[in-house]
Design an enzyme around this catalytic site. Sequence first.
Site, PDB file in Angstrom:
ATOM      1  N   GLY A  20       0.742  -1.299   0.096  1.00 42.14           N
ATOM      2  CA  GLY A  20      -0.039   0.014   0.104  1.00 42.14           C
ATOM      3  C   GLY A  20       0.745   1.132   0.119  1.00 42.14           C
ATOM      4  O   GLY A  20       0.470   2.224   0.808  1.00 42.14           O
ATOM      5  N   ALA A  21       2.004   1.023  -0.723  1.00 45.92           N
ATOM      6  CA  ALA A  21       2.818   2.346  -0.946  1.00 45.92           C
ATOM      7  C   ALA A  21       2.404   3.483  -1.861  1.00 45.92           C
ATOM      8  O   ALA A  21       3.187   4.251  -2.069  1.00 45.92           O
ATOM      9  CB  ALA A  21       4.214   2.025  -1.422  1.00 45.92           C
ATOM     10  N   GLY A  24      -0.992   7.480   1.168  1.00 45.04           N
ATOM     11  CA  GLY A  24      -1.083   7.831   2.563  1.00 45.04           C
ATOM     12  C   GLY A  24       0.141   7.340   3.434  1.00 45.04           C
ATOM     13  O   GLY A  24       1.261   7.949   3.152  1.00 45.04           O
ATOM     14  N   ILE A  25      -0.003   6.526   4.466  1.00 44.15           N
ATOM     15  CA  ILE A  25       1.040   6.298   5.358  1.00 44.15           C
ATOM     16  C   ILE A  25       2.110   5.375   4.799  1.00 44.15           C
ATOM     17  O   ILE A  25       3.446   5.622   5.101  1.00 44.15           O
ATOM     18  CB  ILE A  25       0.294   5.852   6.864  1.00 44.15           C
ATOM     19  CG1 ILE A  25      -0.473   6.630   7.624  1.00 44.15           C
ATOM     20  CG2 ILE A  25       1.569   5.126   7.409  1.00 44.15           C
ATOM     21  CD1 ILE A  25      -1.467   6.354   8.164  1.00 44.15           C
ATOM     22  N   GLY A  26       1.587   4.446   3.940  1.00 43.28           N
ATOM     23  CA  GLY A  26       2.619   3.628   3.169  1.00 43.28           C
ATOM     24  C   GLY A  26       3.478   4.454   2.232  1.00 43.28           C
ATOM     25  O   GLY A  26       4.708   4.019   2.165  1.00 43.28           O
ATOM     26  N   SER A 144      -4.257  -0.671  14.518  1.00 42.16           N
ATOM     27  CA  SER A 144      -5.061   0.374  14.513  1.00 42.16           C
ATOM     28  C   SER A 144      -5.580   0.568  15.994  1.00 42.16           C
ATOM     29  O   SER A 144      -5.730  -0.421  16.789  1.00 42.16           O
ATOM     30  CB  SER A 144      -6.134   0.509  13.662  1.00 42.16           C
ATOM     31  OG  SER A 144      -7.246   1.476  13.975  1.00 42.16           O
ATOM     32  N   TYR A 171     -14.119  -3.739  10.843  1.00 39.46           N
ATOM     33  CA  TYR A 171     -12.648  -3.337  10.593  1.00 39.46           C
ATOM     34  C   TYR A 171     -11.679  -3.269  11.881  1.00 39.46           C
ATOM     35  O   TYR A 171     -10.623  -3.792  11.439  1.00 39.46           O
ATOM     36  CB  TYR A 171     -12.925  -1.682  10.270  1.00 39.46           C
ATOM     37  CG  TYR A 171     -11.566  -0.862  10.362  1.00 39.46           C
ATOM     38  CD1 TYR A 171     -10.554  -1.157   9.161  1.00 39.46           C
ATOM     39  CD2 TYR A 171     -11.181  -0.260  11.353  1.00 39.46           C
ATOM     40  CE1 TYR A 171      -9.564  -0.471   9.116  1.00 39.46           C
ATOM     41  CE2 TYR A 171      -9.794   0.667  11.297  1.00 39.46           C
ATOM     42  CZ  TYR A 171      -8.857   0.346  10.083  1.00 39.46           C
ATOM     43  OH  TYR A 171      -7.794   1.287   9.955  1.00 39.46           O
TER      44      TYR A 171
END
Length: 330
Positions: A20-21, A24-26, A144, A171
């Site tokens: 997930g790069a 966002g955070i990735g 999370s 989630y």
Amino acid sequence: MGWTTTHIPDQSGRTALVTGASAGIGFETARVLAAHGAHVVLACRDTERGSSAAERIDGSTEVVPLDLASLTSVRQAAGLVRGRHRRLDLLVNNAGVMFPSYRRTKDGFEAHLGVNHLGHFALTGLLLDLMTSVPGSRVVTVASLAHRVGFGRLDEAAARSSTGRRSMAAYGRSKLANLMFARELQRRLAVAGAATVSVAAHPGLSPTALWHGDPPALARPLAAAGMRWLAQPVEAAALPSLRAAVDPAVHGGAYLGPSERFGGRGAPEPARSSRAARSGAERGRLWTLSEELTGVRYVCEPAVLETPASAAETASAPAVAVCPVTGARA
Ligand SMILES: NC(=O)c1ccc[n+]([C@@H]2O[C@H](COP(=O)([O-])OP(=O)(O)OC[C@H]3O[C@@H](n4cnc5c(N)ncnc54)[C@H](OP(=O)(O)O)[C@@H]3O)[C@@H](O)[C@H]2O)c1
């Protein structure tokens, strides 16, 4: 002053894979690792978005297609990485979905659990033997604060449910699974005497595209209020993952998150997890279930996905490294 990117040691000569790069955070995690000298594999669902992310990163990168909602794609991505790399120093299991547009993954798993946990469980198992003899290697899994609202059993019915699409509990369950996986992996790596450690992190709250899903009616105003008071920019939200990946003072089994405002923001420090996340018996049950559902077994023998595979895929079938019973490695 708390831990910041100025504390990151030189990462030259190291190879990191971040799922997930593309955003966002990735993306931020990948950008900072590359800026410190690591070669970063951007494992992205959408390769165009992955290539665009790579263009915005100053450093050495490559893009590998990875859709965690498909075990076939996970297997192909692992095969590609194994074909290109003989060792992996860092694996950052970052990608995630919340309230996605689909109910189930391509393999029929509830979308949150399938993408956030089962996809990463399979990917890690299929790459682990590239890591287990590499000194200082780490698997970082992004959980999370929401793991605390992961109510209900993590069983096969939950894994195959079609009703979790707009459910915060679903989630939360997937994030609880991330945390349990990280802990159980650490236990098994330690028993096996592997050089790799497993660490978990959570980013607090950050206004990324994760929040652009289709939430239940009440969640939207609550999230907006939480964002105003608790959230931090993505650069700060990536720090727990980065510290978990590279701080030599962090040990296997640690869980890091922001230290202020109930863990929503602040410098990355050891974080507290729920009692459910610490239950050894539940972790063991989840591990067995995850092996059954994905067909990826963490054993001494070469691991094979039991889903139907083409001849080409079979040829590149990777081995899995850790033997939790004897400590031997494949
Ligand atoms: N932001 C927060 O407040 C927050 C709070 C707690 C935990 N987290 C966790 O932090 C992690 C990163 O989230 P984020 O906030 O950075 O969200 P984001 O901006 O939406 O990024 C999520 C990333 O995951 C990728 N992804 C989604 N589905 C995928 C799939 N099936 N296969 C492969 N990649 C997939 C996305 O790819 P595309 O670009 O193709 O969509 C994107 O690169 C997640 O694990 C999330 O649960 C975030």
